[in-house]
Design an enzyme around this catalytic site. Structure first.
Site, PDB file in Angstrom:
ATOM      1  N   THR A  92       0.847  -1.189   0.000  1.00 57.24           N
ATOM      2  CA  THR A  92       0.000   0.000   0.000  1.00 57.24           C
ATOM      3  C   THR A  92       0.882   1.238   0.000  1.00 57.24           C
ATOM      4  O   THR A  92       1.743   1.397   0.860  1.00 57.24           O
ATOM      5  CB  THR A  92      -0.917  -0.003   1.233  1.00 57.24           C
ATOM      6  OG1 THR A  92      -1.729  -1.186   1.221  1.00 57.24           O
ATOM      7  CG2 THR A  92      -1.817   1.216   1.239  1.00 57.24           C
ATOM      8  N   LYS A 168      -6.578   1.554  -3.731  1.00 56.82           N
ATOM      9  CA  LYS A 168      -6.320   0.971  -2.407  1.00 56.82           C
ATOM     10  C   LYS A 168      -6.419   2.036  -1.318  1.00 56.82           C
ATOM     11  O   LYS A 168      -6.924   1.771  -0.226  1.00 56.82           O
ATOM     12  CB  LYS A 168      -4.940   0.316  -2.376  1.00 56.82           C
ATOM     13  CG  LYS A 168      -4.580  -0.335  -1.020  1.00 56.82           C
ATOM     14  CD  LYS A 168      -5.539  -1.453  -0.649  1.00 56.82           C
ATOM     15  CE  LYS A 168      -5.263  -2.031   0.745  1.00 56.82           C
ATOM     16  NZ  LYS A 168      -4.026  -2.804   0.842  1.00 56.82           N
ATOM     17  N   LYS A 236      -0.414   4.536   9.169  1.00 61.24           N
ATOM     18  CA  LYS A 236       0.211   4.753   7.859  1.00 61.24           C
ATOM     19  C   LYS A 236      -0.834   4.952   6.763  1.00 61.24           C
ATOM     20  O   LYS A 236      -0.796   5.928   6.002  1.00 61.24           O
ATOM     21  CB  LYS A 236       1.102   3.566   7.497  1.00 61.24           C
ATOM     22  CG  LYS A 236       1.642   3.592   6.064  1.00 61.24           C
ATOM     23  CD  LYS A 236       2.434   2.347   5.739  1.00 61.24           C
ATOM     24  CE  LYS A 236       1.585   1.103   5.591  1.00 61.24           C
ATOM     25  NZ  LYS A 236       0.834   1.074   4.284  1.00 61.24           N
TER      26      LYS A 236
END
Length: 304
Positions: A92, A168, A236
């Site tokens: 990601t 994503k 994150k």
């Protein structure tokens, strides 16, 4: 087909096992000896240790920096790929990072598929992850045997690297908000004195259900905070959501609130535990007991 899987954690280890089960010639790559041993097949510590002539490499690292190092450093795997081999990058990351890694692959004569995944550890082990991919027709064709082995569904989002990464990030907005909302609902239920097992059954049979509530609150009911997906991951990933939203000049207030809850989970020393246990942020405020703790309900896995 000779393939490598970089990152043998909960997702990468499962994907590597699925590829092996599909009959591919798989080598795992992970600096952790424990992870290499758990794979139970051929595994090396560095990409540079792979046999030459790999047809594809699937990258399941935590972030773009790890992916770049695992592929393109002196110890990276890119040098062991056959000419025209394909990098399937499933970490990601921001769209700009995906474009940059794709450009580096092209400069080396390699194909690149920007291919983030979802589905969790169970889907990875069972070869039914959802893949959100963008890249050239040639990259899709070269990656097909690997994708067939690890994915239940592959979405083709276009020819430009970065589109998979953007998809994503959008997905992670929903995932993070849904986990935070599930934890908040369970916190309110516990504070109100409701039985958490009954709450779980009622919600999952009613309109308020979500995949994340069913999946993550099962961890809470079992009293198991083993980090299948750690809270720090959403620090994150929701940070990526905020960054992409700023670039797009779009407010994302729900994602921003969810991010702060995962930051709070980290602040109370729980960021390395399962993301469902962002619930402990509310516990720290209100002092209620979780299932399996003194004064809490019996910890047990939900039925079904």
């Amino acid at each position: 087909m000779k393939v490598a899987v970089i990152g043998l954690g909960s997702m990468g280890g499962g994907a590597a096992t699925s590829a092996l089960r599909a009959g591919l010639d798989v080598t795992g790559v992970d600096p952790s000896e424990k992870a290499r041993n758990a794979f139970g097949n051929r595994a090396v510590a560095r990409g540079a240790d792979l046999d030459a002539g790999q047809d594809a490499v699937l990258v399941l690292t935590v972030n773009a920096a790890q992916a770049e190092r695992a592929l393109y450093s002196e110890e990276g795997a890119a040098q062991r790929l056959a000419p025209g081999g394909v990098v399937i990058c499933s970490a990601t990351m921001a769209p700009a990072d995906a474009k940059r890694l794709a450009a580096e692959a092209a400069s080396r004569g390699l194909l690149y598929l920007d291919a983030p995944v979802s589905g969790g550890a169970v889907a990875a082990r069972e070869g039914r992850m959802t893949v959100m991919a963008s890249g050239s027709d040639a990259a899709f064709a070269a990656a097909k045997p690997m994708l067939d082995a690890v994915a239940g569904q592959v979405w083709n989002l276009g020819a430009e690297p970065g589109q998979g990464a953007a998809m994503k990030v959008v997905h992670q907005l929903l995932a993070g908000v849904h986990i935070a909302a599930a934890a908040e609902a369970m916190a309110l239920a516990l504070r109100a004195g409701l039985d958490p097992h009954t709450v779980y059954g009622v919600v999952n049979g009613a309109a308020g259900a979500s995949w994340m509530f069913k999946n993550r609150m099962a961890h809470v009911l079992a009293g198991d905070d083993t980090p299948l997906s750690a809270g720090d991951i959403f620090v994150k990933d929701l940070g990526l959501v905020e960054a992409m939203a700023r670039e797009s000049q779009l407010p994302v207030p729900l994602a921003a609130q969810a991010l702060q809850l995962f930051v709070a989970q980290r602040a109370i020393g729980q960021g390395g535990r399962d993301d469902a246990f962002v619930l402990r942020v509310w516990q720290a405020i209100a002092g209620f007991a979780l299932p399996g703790e003194p004064g809490g309900a019996e910890a047990r896995k939900p039925e079904g």
